[in-house]
Every structure is written in C-alpha cells, then in structure tokens.
Design an enzyme around this catalytic site. Structure first.
Site, short mmCIF file in Angstrom:
data_model
loop_
_atom_site.label_atom_id
_atom_site.label_comp_id
_atom_site.label_asym_id
_atom_site.label_seq_id
_atom_site.Cartn_x
_atom_site.Cartn_y
_atom_site.Cartn_z
CG ASP A 140 -8.30 4.35 0.20
OD1 ASP A 140 -8.17 3.11 0.33
OD2 ASP A 140 -7.53 5.17 0.73
CD GLU B 8 -0.25 5.23 -4.01
OE1 GLU B 8 0.26 5.51 -2.90
OE2 GLU B 8 -1.02 4.28 -4.19
CG ASP C 130 -1.93 1.06 1.32
OD1 ASP C 130 -2.31 1.57 0.24
OD2 ASP C 130 -2.36 1.39 2.44
#
Ligand code: MIG
Length: 788
Positions: free
Chosen positions: A483, A409, A406
């Site tokens: 999300d 990015e 997670d």
C-alpha cells in the site's frame, strides 16, 4: 501513545545495547561427521556444512545441537564437496577450491577467505553469541568502503550501509517513509560489494530478525529474536555470481506466462460484472492494451474466499470466458482468513479436518479480518497446503489462471497487526510457535496456491501475485510493494525498493502504478506509468474512495501519454521476455541497479533514481512534478538516446530532456535490443519482430532471440525458438551472421527486421555471406529483413 512525545519517554529504552551479549567462547572440541563439521564451545554448539565450493553454512545453537534440517527457503541439497581440513593449536581450516572457512579456537571466531587467502568476511573482537533473553547474534567485521545491497523490500536508498532493518512481515497502511522499516516481505539476504568484489550473506531465520549495518565501529551485526543463528556465506566473487549462488540455494523464478508481463489494471474494487465489462469496453475502444483485470475483495460473498457474490457477478464463468477471448485475464484476490461461519463449506472443512492454526491448548486462533471473525489455515502442514491448493479448482473451473494473495503476513486487525505469536504451527509434526515462523506464512500460502493452480491448469503456467513473502518467494510468486500512496516520494521510493528486491532473488516485482492510497493526479500517473513500463510487474491499482486512475481518468493529454507508454511496454515485450527467461535461469534480475553492471564505478554505488533493463539499457524516470529535464548518469562508454538516436558520451552525468511525454532511455553502443509492436494484449502474437543494433566504435553487436509459446512449461523441455544474430560493419559493408540455435518452437513471425543505427555510409549488406538489398528508414538507419 505511540504518536505523541510519550514514545520517546526516557524510561522506554529497554536495555543498553551490547551489555547483554554472551560470546560463544572457546572451542572445546571439534569433530567431523560425514559432511558436517561439529564444534562444541563454552556457550553453544556450531555445525558448519558446505553446499558447494562457494557456499558454506554456519549454524549455532546455544541450547542444543544445531538443527540443520527444515529450511523453508533453501531447496538446494548439501553437495558432496571436497573439503580439506587442517587443524593446529590455534585454528581449524576447512577449505574448498573456492572458499576457506577459518575458525579460530580461542575464542571461536569464524572467517571466510577466498582462494588467494584474502579475507572475504571476518570476525574480530566479537563473533557469535546470544543474549540471556534468547536472541542469537552475530557480529562481522565491516570495512569502510563496503556497500550493501538486497534485504528484500525496504524503504530508503539503494545502498543499505548505515541502515538498521527489521524483518517481520507487516501490513503497513501508514505511509511508507524512510523509517518505515518492516514491510510485507522479509528477505534476510544481502550482498556486500567491496572494491569490485562481492559476497553474500543469508541469515535463514524465520522469526523476527534485525540487521544493523551501522558500521562506524568496524562491525555490523545481525540477530534473531528466536531460533538459531543460521547463516550462509556465498563467496561470489562477482555480484552476478552471488545472485546465482543465492538463487541456486533458494530457487529461481519460474518463467511467468507472457500475459503476466502485460499491462494490468486493478482497483479496490471493480465491484460488479457490469463495471468490469464497461472497463474492458473502454480499454478496447480506446485501443489501450491490457492483459489482466483484478477483482478485489468485493467480488466475494461477504468476503468468503472461494465464493463469488452472485448479485454482483451473476455469471462469473461467462465473464471470464468473454474476457479471455479478448486476451484479458481475471485475477481475483484470495486472502488467508476464512470466515467463521458454520454454514460455510471452507470453514467446515477447515474445522472438520483440523486445518486451522491453533494454540497449544487446542483452541483455534481467531482474528478479525474482512469477513469478521476468521480462522487461518496452517500452511506449514502439507495436507493443509494440498487442501488449500485443491480448493482453487473453484477458480480454475471458472477459467481463471492467476491469483492475487493479499493479507498473508498474516495481517489481522488488532494492535499487533498479526496473529498471536503464541499460536503453534503444526510444521509437519515439528511444532513451532508463530513467533518462530511468522515470516513464512505468506511464503507457504504462496506455495500452496501456486502448486494448486499449477496442478489445476493442466500444463499451463499460472501467475501468482503476493504481498507477503520470505526468502524463496520467487519460486511461486511475483511481489508488489503493497500500500504505497499517490505521492511523488513514493514513485521515487519504488525505484531502489524494486532494485533491491531484484538483488534479493525476486526479479518479478513492481509497485502500484499511480499510487494506491491518496488521490493521484494526471502528471503523477503519466510519470508513474512511464516508470511502470519498465518495472518487471506493471499494474495500476488504487484504493477505494480515492480519485480514479484508469488511463483515461485525467483528460485526453494524460490518456495519450499513458497509452503511449502502455504501448511501449508491448513494443519492448520481446526484450523483456528474453530477460525474464534469463532471470528464470540465472537469477540475475530484469530490472538492475547500475552497480550490478558497473561494480567498479563509484557513481553507481548508491544510484537510486535510475536503473537498467538487462545489461545495456538505462531507464531514468522523472520523479518530481513539473520537471522537464533530469540528471542522468551514463557509465563509461558511448550511449544512444533511444528517442532521437543521438550519441552521448558516458563517464559523466548528463542533462536529459524529458518533456512530459518523454521517459529518458539510453542504449549502450555495440549492443542490440529486440522490439515488437503495440498489441491489444499478449494474445496477439508478435508478427513484427525487430532487432535494433546501435553501432559505436567497435561496430559489432550480437543478440540471441528468445521466444517460446508463452503459456506452457514446454520451455523446460527446451521447446523454444532461439536464433543468434551478429551484425558488424567494416569499410562500407554491413555483415550479418544469423544462426538457428533452437527451432523446436515456431514463433508468430516469419521474418526478422534488422535495424542498424549509427552507420552512415553503408554501401553493401551481406547476410550469411550473401549479398542482400537494404533500405533506409526515416531516421536514416539501415534496414534489412532476414527470414526467421
Ligand atoms: O487492508 O483488498 O494491499 O492492494 O486493494 C486493505 C483491499 C486490504 C490491501 C492491499 C490492497 C488491496 C486491499 N488490501
């Protein structure tokens, strides 16, 4: 200020679009060096290379010689391609058997033609160029009847005609809506469909890129803020061939372990060992299948990766072992941020061996994430990759076989949401700024993690889930769409989003079932689970502080409904597994937009609320509340309602009945599907393998069974069970031909049940020429059992 009207202040428009474009100008010289075709132009240099007869690459650099080495996405080597070169005063033609690159010299314009000399994609008034601020831009001709698919993880409808999209991996917690553009993944690839023919375009640029598919003026264009103009044209000419060509370039998904295809349960967070055990107890007591449980950030010692909080999880190893005995895997989250803490070994090793991302000046970059001030491994360096991969022995020693990446990015809690773009990545000795390499941070972390875990697991397949990625991410990870929220609109949005991920080389994807943020409700969870049953990746996940959404959270009716569909997932497992195998070889996704199977049918071009599993099954989820019927488009031919066995004529929209516990499902006639039976998890081997044939006018169907051990890489050595079965009907006689194709693996079932739907007057059945007994089931279908 961004959320007030100040955002549309007239002074905020930075420049007038188009006025700063500097065209590449005329070709001033051309030469061939080995397989490279080199062009000098007035305002830039261009290299063209071929990867196969169908794939050509164009690299333009306005500052220096084009650099052709060093792609993060492309793993295919430049092939030995026979290219015929024809030059005259006006133009140069570079021709293979399947593709001609036609280069006009004055000014330089690059077009691609097929074997018949028909235009695949061309340039008109504008071609390649750059802007004074250094962006590289390429304009291509667009035709009014074109449709665009791919672009990875995007909101909006299936067909991206008319859209403007940005690629810049971004952690977007704000609700995803049609104008939420850059999300977690950047896959700068798409295919064009025009009158039944397709070709692909892959813009391999790892900085911020943009695609403007607004084609009113007869063009579309794509641009990169930094880096080179570097694109590939994939000649198709079918959509499936384009996908195959693209995944030959960037790699296919390795076949996942079977457990990764089961139902997964997550929550931010199951905070303690006791809570996890109670959760598992519920699944077992209620006989709801589950193959994996996720540990979100709370499992760690103050969010330090490669640790467990020993108060919350006093005996992680025992927990993992006990669960595995029940067929349940633990998948822990691993974020890239390493807590700045001089007493923490991962941080010490990172600093000690210079493994963190740094500024040019030599100081480590720090950003705030869950552990507070953190440093970020520089995954562009091979040694760092190996170090990070090896660190996963922490997990594999505990018996863990899957990892969840997670925040890669990378997400940072600041205004820009990410790392300072001035950071310089080592890039194995060819340093580049984060501005240039931003979009590959997640891909490289995924590579490090996947390779590390694979290495640790001693021949067993690993499973990686990632939020961020770039073209090629399918080689390492499955992708969930980040999300989302417990909104009906987000259930709707997930359908085209996942279809387009599939059209971008990423077959293994899915959204958080039930919705992550916001409070879910029973009806939404039921409908979302019905959809999730047929998404390649199937995980229920929800955020801290929201309404709980485990299957039993909304009373008995919802629980029964959700359970029915989780069971259905396992019933369909043999079929899904075969499709995963196919995707791992061909790149053709498991979950498909109808247009992939019916590229000539205009009703499919932008069909965004239904999809196919494989080539023959249509899934039409209900995505609005209090809705007990929906419109379903069935392409030409005959279809069978999976639940009722009723025949429905295609070539039309029908109204399908969809009471709250019914997901509309249709099977194309004269095809077969494989089915199993509900299991507590994939640990339980299938012992009830069935093939269902749905007879139509042709009265003939065939299938190749595929099974393997589901957990090792032995399938790469062809260690599998494959059996070809054909069924046909004529004049009262049902004829079965069954042939072993590959028997090097022995599956858990020793017979196969054949069910013939849609035949009313069978008087005799024969298997491989021999007369056999048959029965009728409660739906009046003919049932024959054959040996494995
Ligand atoms: O900013 O780890 O998308 O699935 O539960 C929140 C906590 C960080 C974001 C992920 C979500 C996960 C959450 N993470």
């Amino acid at each position: 200020m961004q959320d007030t009207s100040f955002a549309i202040h007239p002074g905020n428009k930075s420049k007038i679009e188009g006025t700063t474009f500097r065209d590449i100008g005329d070709v001033t010289s051309f030469k061939q060096e080995n397989n490279h075709f080199l062009f000098s132009c007035e305002y830039g240099r261009v290299t063209i290379v071929f990867y196969s007869n169908h794939v050509a690459r164009v690299v333009m650099n306005h500052k220096q010689d084009p650099v052709v080495e060093g792609s993060f996405a492309v793993i295919q080597k430049q092939g030995i391609v026979n290219v015929e070169v024809v030059e005259d005063k006006e133009a140069i033609r570079l021709g293979t058997d399947a593709l001609t690159v036609y280069i006009e010299k004055s000014p330089m314009r690059v077009s691609f033609l097929d074997t018949n000399g028909d235009l695949i994609i061309g340039e008109g008034q504008k071609g390649m160029g750059h802007s004074p601020s250094g962006e590289v831009i390429c304009y291509k001709q667009a035709h009014p009847d074109e449709h665009y698919y791919g672009f990875g993880e995007k909101t909006g409808f299936l067909d991206k005609q008319g859209e403007k999209m940005t690629m810049w991996n971004t952690d977007v917690y704000a609700p995803h809506n049609p104008e939420t553009d850059a999300l977690y993944q950047s896959i700068p690839f798409f295919m064009t469909l025009r009158q039944g023919r397709a070709h692909g375009l892959f813009f391999d640029n790892t900085g911020k890129t943009q695609f403007t598919m607004r084609t009113e003026d007869g063009t579309f264009h794509f641009s990169g803020e930094t880096g080179q103009m570097d694109y590939y044209i994939l000649a198709g000419p079918t959509m499936k061939e384009v996908l195959n060509q693209y995944t030959t370039l960037t790699g296919t998904m390795p076949l996942p372990p079977k457990w990764a295809l089961g139902y997964h349960q997550s929550r931010y967070s199951y905070e303690t060992e006791a809570e996890v055990r109670e959760l598992v107890g519920n699944f077992l007591n209620k006989e709801i299948p589950v193959d994996a449980i996720y540990l979100d950030i709370h499992y760690m010692d103050e969010y330090r990766v490669f640790t467990f909080d020993e108060d919350r999880f006093p005996n992680a190893k025992q927990l993992v072992a006990d669960l595995k005995e029940q067929g349940i895997r633990i998948v822990p989250i691993v974020d890239p941020g390493v807590k700045e803490d001089p007493e923490y070994v991962t941080y010490q090793e990172g600093i000690g061996d210079d493994r963190f991302c740094k500024y040019l000046e030599g100081n480590v970059y720090y950003g705030d994430v869950w552990p507070g001030k953190s440093a970020f491994p520089d995954f562009t360096n091979e040694d760092v990759q190996t170090w990070w991969g090896d660190k996963h022995t922490f997990y594999s020693d505990l018996g863990i076989e899957g990892i969840w990446n997670d925040m890669n990015e990378p997400a940072v809690f600041n205004e820009t949401k990410t790392m300072d773009t001035k950071v310089v990545h080592d890039n194995n000795g060819v340093p580049k700024t984060h501005r240039e390499l931003h979009n590959i941070y997640g891909l490289k972390m995924g590579e490090a993690t996947y390779e590390g875990m694979k290495n640790n697991l001693d021949g067993k397949r690993t499973f990686l889930l990632t939020r961020a990625g770039y073209a090629g991410v399918q080689r390492y990870a499955s992708v969930w769409t980040g999300d989302n929220r417990s909104f009906w609109e987000h259930l709707q949005l997930a359908i085209p989003m996942c279809m387009n991920l599939g059209m971008s080389g990423v077959p293994f994807c899915g959204p958080d079932v039930g919705g992550f943020a916001h409070d879910s409700n029973g009806q939404l969870l039921a409908r979302w689970t019905q959809f999730g049953t047929f998404t390649p990746y199937f995980r229920n996940h929800s955020a801290i502080g929201t309404q709980r959404q485990e299957p039993w959270s909304f009373g008995e009716d919802v629980e029964a409904n959700v359970k029915k569909y989780i069971h259905l997932r396992y019933i369909w497992m043999p079929e899904l597994y075969r499709l995963f195998k196919e995707a791992s070889v061909t790149g053709i996704p498991v979950m498909r937009p109808l247009v992939l199977e019916y590229p000539e049918d205009k009703h499919t071009f932008n069909l965004s609320d239904q999809f196919m599993i494989g080539a023959n099954v249509i899934v039409a989820p209900v995505t609005t509340p209090d809705t007990e019927q929906r419109l379903v488009y069935l392409p030409e031919g005959e279809w069978v309602n999976y639940w009722t066995d009723e025949k429905v004529s295609g070539g039309d929209h029908i109204i399908a009945k969809a009471p709250i516990d019914t997901l509309p499902l249709f099977i194309k006639v004269d095809t077969m599907i494989a089915q199993g039976s509900p299991k507590q998890s994939t640990l339980v081997q299938e012992d009830d393998y069935q093939l269902h044939a749905y007879f139509g006018v042709k009265k003939e169907a065939s299938y190749t069974i595929y099974e393997d051990d589901g957990e090792t890489f032995e399938y790469e050595n062809n260690h599998a069970f494959e059996k070809y079965v054909q069924m046909s009907y004529d004049n009262g006689v049902l004829t079965v031909t069954a042939e072993d194709v590959n028997t090097s693996y022995t599956p858990g079932f020793d017979k196969v049940t054949l069910v013939a739907h849609g035949l009313s007057d069978v008087t005799e059945a024969r298997v491989n020429g021999k007369h056999v007994q048959f029965q009728k089931n409660n739906m009046n279908n003919v049932v024959i059992t054959i040996s494995r």
